[in-house]
Motif scaffolding. Structure first.
Motif, short mmCIF file in Angstrom:
data_model
loop_
_atom_site.label_atom_id
_atom_site.label_comp_id
_atom_site.label_asym_id
_atom_site.label_seq_id
_atom_site.Cartn_x
_atom_site.Cartn_y
_atom_site.Cartn_z
N TRP A 1 0.92 -1.18 0.04
CA TRP A 1 -0.13 -0.03 0.04
C TRP A 1 0.89 1.14 0.05
O TRP A 1 1.75 1.57 0.97
N ASN A 2 0.74 2.12 -1.03
CA ASN A 2 1.49 3.27 -1.14
C ASN A 2 2.95 3.22 -1.04
O ASN A 2 3.72 3.91 -0.33
N GLY A 3 3.52 2.04 -1.46
CA GLY A 3 4.96 1.76 -1.59
C GLY A 3 5.42 0.69 -0.47
O GLY A 3 6.62 0.46 -0.51
N GLY A 4 4.68 0.79 0.57
CA GLY A 4 5.22 -0.31 1.54
C GLY A 4 4.40 -1.42 2.07
O GLY A 4 3.32 -1.37 1.58
N LYS A 5 4.84 -2.32 2.95
CA LYS A 5 4.04 -3.59 3.21
C LYS A 5 3.22 -3.02 4.65
O LYS A 5 3.34 -2.35 5.35
N VAL A 6 1.98 -3.65 4.60
CA VAL A 6 0.79 -3.47 5.42
C VAL A 6 -0.05 -4.58 5.76
O VAL A 6 -0.08 -5.36 5.02
N HIS A 7 -0.56 -4.49 6.99
CA HIS A 7 -1.66 -5.35 7.19
C HIS A 7 -2.89 -4.51 6.77
O HIS A 7 -3.04 -3.76 7.57
N HIS A 8 -3.84 -5.06 6.15
CA HIS A 8 -4.75 -4.32 5.82
C HIS A 8 -6.11 -5.07 6.33
O HIS A 8 -6.70 -6.09 6.34
N ILE A 9 -6.44 -4.26 7.45
CA ILE A 9 -7.46 -4.77 8.48
C ILE A 9 -9.01 -4.44 8.02
O ILE A 9 -9.85 -5.36 8.13
N ILE B 1 8.74 2.56 3.90
CA ILE B 1 8.55 3.97 3.52
C ILE B 1 7.46 4.02 2.74
O ILE B 1 7.32 3.05 1.74
N TYR B 2 6.59 4.91 2.83
CA TYR B 2 5.12 5.08 2.24
C TYR B 2 5.34 6.29 1.68
O TYR B 2 5.68 7.19 2.10
N GLU C 1 15.84 -4.31 7.36
CA GLU C 1 15.06 -3.63 5.88
C GLU C 1 14.60 -2.43 6.05
O GLU C 1 14.95 -1.60 5.09
N GLY C 2 14.82 -1.93 7.29
CA GLY C 2 14.40 -0.36 7.54
C GLY C 2 15.82 0.57 6.93
O GLY C 2 15.38 1.40 6.55
N VAL C 3 16.96 -0.10 7.28
CA VAL C 3 18.08 0.57 6.72
C VAL C 3 18.34 0.60 5.34
O VAL C 3 18.52 1.57 4.94
N GLU C 4 17.98 -0.59 4.85
CA GLU C 4 18.17 -0.90 3.37
C GLU C 4 16.89 0.03 2.72
O GLU C 4 17.31 0.65 1.60
N ASN C 5 15.69 0.13 3.26
CA ASN C 5 14.77 1.06 2.49
C ASN C 5 15.20 2.63 2.64
O ASN C 5 14.89 3.15 1.60
N LEU C 6 15.71 2.90 3.77
CA LEU C 6 16.28 4.33 3.77
C LEU C 6 17.29 4.78 2.68
O LEU C 6 17.29 5.52 2.24
N GLN C 7 18.15 3.64 2.49
CA GLN C 7 19.29 3.72 1.57
C GLN C 7 18.78 3.87 0.16
O GLN C 7 19.25 4.59 -0.54
N LYS C 8 17.52 3.12 -0.28
CA LYS C 8 17.09 3.16 -1.47
C LYS C 8 16.49 4.79 -1.81
O LYS C 8 16.38 5.11 -2.92
N TYR C 9 16.13 5.43 -0.67
CA TYR C 9 15.52 6.70 -0.79
C TYR C 9 16.62 7.75 -0.64
O TYR C 9 16.48 8.93 -0.45
N GLY C 10 18.08 7.30 -0.61
CA GLY C 10 18.95 8.04 -0.20
C GLY C 10 19.14 8.91 1.07
O GLY C 10 19.90 9.79 1.44
N GLY C 11 18.48 8.04 1.99
CA GLY C 11 18.43 8.49 3.37
C GLY C 11 17.44 9.85 3.80
O GLY C 11 17.66 10.58 4.67
#
Length: 231
Positions: free
Chosen positions: A80-88, A100-101, A141-151
């Motif tokens: 959802w909007n670029g990131g993983k979610v639990h859609h309740i 990152i959304y 995964e959090g750090v890797e996603n931040l790196q994808k967005y250039g921090g």
């Protein structure tokens, strides 16, 4: 618009707040942990979730320490909007750890979880789960996603604060700071990440520590501007 508030702990009256009437169709309200409306699967709880699903705005939350993680993790993961979610429900989303959304042209990094200060009591009552503590995989995964967005992101949403912020707040209130591994991790994130505002809720207070770090509980805040929503 995107708004942020603090822990709701399954208290339905929090969503009767007259300030929330200002939210429009398609707006988003993000809860900084301890959402609490997935706890026992009771009829009352199901009815509350049905009522919340009829709100005109999206309700999103990062997990805190007082969640039923078995129930939460039993929900199928979606994107959802670029990131993983639990859609309740139609408008209710659990924003998962290290994601990152992109919502309304804003990049939002999320990291739920923490370590319960009342772990001994909750362990005895059989309400504690080690799933409250982020796994190494989630942290990486959090750090890797931040790196994808250039921090660079616009907003950071967590349950716990970075270590230095927690230490500062605890010293102000005269309490001993319990700095945990997640606080240390978030301190590292604050060094490698550029952001405009960082919101967290675990300390149950409303306080602007700086223009960037904001502790939120009962306040409802415009995530982009940092302005408090009034009646």
């Amino acid at each position: 618009m995107i708004y942020v508030t603090g822990d709701t702990h399954g208290i339905a009256s929090r969503f009767n707040d007259p300030r929330l009437k200002k939210l429009k169709q398609g707006d988003t309200l993000i809860v900084c942990g301890d959402f609490g409306f997935l706890w026992d699967g009771s009829k009352d709880e199901i009815n509350v979730l049905k009522k919340l699903s009829k709100k005109k705005y999206n309700i999103c939350f990062v997990d805190g320490t007082h969640e039923n993680f078995d129930m939460l993790n039993a929900i199928k993961i979606k994107r959802w909007n670029g990131g993983k979610v639990h859609h309740i429900a139609s408008n209710i989303f659990h924003l998962m750890r290290g994601q990152i959304y992109e919502i309304e042209d804003m990049k939002i990094f999320t990291m739920g979880g923490g370590e319960s200060p009342d772990i001994d009591i909750r362990f005895e009552m059989d309400t504690w789960s080690d799933m409250e503590i982020p796994t190494r995989q989630e942290l990486v995964e959090g750090v890797e996603n931040l790196q994808k967005y250039g921090g660079k992101v616009d907003i950071v949403i967590t349950h716990e604060p970075p270590a230095k912020i927690k230490d500062f707040l605890m010293l102000q209130t005269g309490n001993d700071a319990s700095i945990t591994a997640i606080n240390t991790y978030l301190e590292d994130v604050s060094r490698i990440c550029q952001f405009k505002h960082w919101y967290f809720g675990s300390l149950h207070m409303d306080k602007f520590i700086s223009t960037s770090h904001i502790c939120v509980f009962n306040n409802i805040i415009n995530a982009k501007t940092g302005e408090i929503l009034t009646r």
